[in-house]
Design a protein around this motif. Structure first.
Motif, mmCIF file in Angstrom:
data_model
loop_
_atom_site.group_PDB
_atom_site.id
_atom_site.type_symbol
_atom_site.label_atom_id
_atom_site.label_comp_id
_atom_site.label_asym_id
_atom_site.label_seq_id
_atom_site.Cartn_x
_atom_site.Cartn_y
_atom_site.Cartn_z
ATOM 1 N N VAL A 124 26.322 10.039 20.667
ATOM 2 C CA VAL A 124 25.044 10.661 20.319
ATOM 3 C C VAL A 124 25.234 12.169 20.215
ATOM 4 O O VAL A 124 25.769 12.794 21.133
ATOM 5 C CB VAL A 124 23.952 10.322 21.352
ATOM 6 N N PHE A 125 24.811 12.733 19.085
ATOM 7 C CA PHE A 125 24.918 14.156 18.803
ATOM 8 C C PHE A 125 23.516 14.763 18.793
ATOM 9 O O PHE A 125 22.620 14.234 18.141
ATOM 10 C CB PHE A 125 25.539 14.387 17.423
ATOM 11 N N THR A 126 23.334 15.879 19.467
ATOM 12 C CA THR A 126 22.059 16.591 19.434
ATOM 13 C C THR A 126 22.037 17.490 18.204
ATOM 14 O O THR A 126 22.984 18.243 17.965
ATOM 15 C CB THR A 126 21.878 17.447 20.700
ATOM 16 N N ARG A 153 23.013 9.328 16.134
ATOM 17 C CA ARG A 153 24.025 8.507 16.800
ATOM 18 C C ARG A 153 25.050 8.088 15.751
ATOM 19 O O ARG A 153 24.702 7.483 14.735
ATOM 20 C CB ARG A 153 23.384 7.277 17.444
ATOM 21 N N LEU A 154 26.290 8.438 15.973
ATOM 22 C CA LEU A 154 27.387 8.016 15.108
ATOM 23 C C LEU A 154 27.840 6.653 15.591
ATOM 24 O O LEU A 154 28.403 6.521 16.680
ATOM 25 C CB LEU A 154 28.532 9.031 15.168
ATOM 26 N N ASP A 155 27.534 5.616 14.811
ATOM 27 C CA ASP A 155 27.874 4.247 15.187
ATOM 28 C C ASP A 155 29.284 3.873 14.754
ATOM 29 O O ASP A 155 30.009 3.210 15.480
ATOM 30 C CB ASP A 155 26.869 3.257 14.597
ATOM 31 N N ASP A 156 29.671 4.286 13.545
ATOM 32 C CA ASP A 156 30.987 3.925 13.026
ATOM 33 C C ASP A 156 31.282 4.773 11.793
ATOM 34 O O ASP A 156 30.370 5.216 11.101
ATOM 35 C CB ASP A 156 31.014 2.442 12.651
ATOM 36 N N TYR A 157 32.549 4.991 11.537
ATOM 37 C CA TYR A 157 32.977 5.595 10.279
ATOM 38 C C TYR A 157 34.321 5.004 9.911
ATOM 39 O O TYR A 157 35.127 4.670 10.764
ATOM 40 C CB TYR A 157 33.032 7.130 10.372
ATOM 41 N N ARG A 158 34.519 4.784 8.648
ATOM 42 C CA ARG A 158 35.765 4.231 8.154
ATOM 43 C C ARG A 158 36.600 5.372 7.586
ATOM 44 O O ARG A 158 36.098 6.215 6.870
ATOM 45 C CB ARG A 158 35.499 3.171 7.084
ATOM 46 N N HIS A 159 37.848 5.389 7.958
ATOM 47 C CA HIS A 159 38.716 6.488 7.586
ATOM 48 C C HIS A 159 40.150 6.014 7.563
ATOM 49 O O HIS A 159 40.505 5.023 8.181
ATOM 50 C CB HIS A 159 38.580 7.623 8.603
#
Length: 126
Positions: free
Chosen positions: A64-66, A22-28
């Motif tokens: 959510v990524f499988t 699960r990708l919750d957050d990314y800073r970019h």
């Protein structure tokens, strides 16, 4: 409580099968709209162990990524790296999963963070 702790310690020699991330957050900094996907490495210099399908960056998080293929891992023996990639920009960010820094009783949903990426590993014990 003792039973839960004993069950967690018994996982040292077990295999954890990573099924989803699960990708919750990314800073970019500003990135163009593109598909985002995750790659999993046992060693950053080695070949990709598994990869996910892409997710449109303009949609909301969490996503959510499988993981394909589902990845059996001996988490307490080997560290792995999860990298976030964009289809047009390439590498965006990464975080390392080193179980020596964690003691998790039930890692069905294990949160891992770096300065620029927050993810949750999800799977099951074998």
């Amino acid at each position: 409580m003792l039973l839960i702790t004993a069950a967690g310690c018994a996982k040292n020699n077990k295999t954890f099968t990573l099924k989803t991330i699960r990708l919750d957050d990314y800073r970019h900094n500003t990135i163009p709209a593109q598909g985002l996907y995750l790659k999993i490495y046992g060693d950053p210099a080695a070949a990709t162990l598994a990869q996910t399908a892409s997710y449109p960056s303009e949609l909301t998080l969490p996503a959510v990524f499988t993981v394909s293929p589902a990845l059996p891992m001996t988490l307490y023996k080997n560290a792995c790296t999860v990298q976030l990639w964009g289809e047009t920009t390439g590498y965006i960010s990464s975080c390392s999963v080193d179980m020596h820094a964690y003691k998790i009783v039930f890692p069905i949903d294990m949160e891992v963070k770096s300065d620029s990426l927050d993810i949750s590993l999800q799977g099951s014990w074998q």
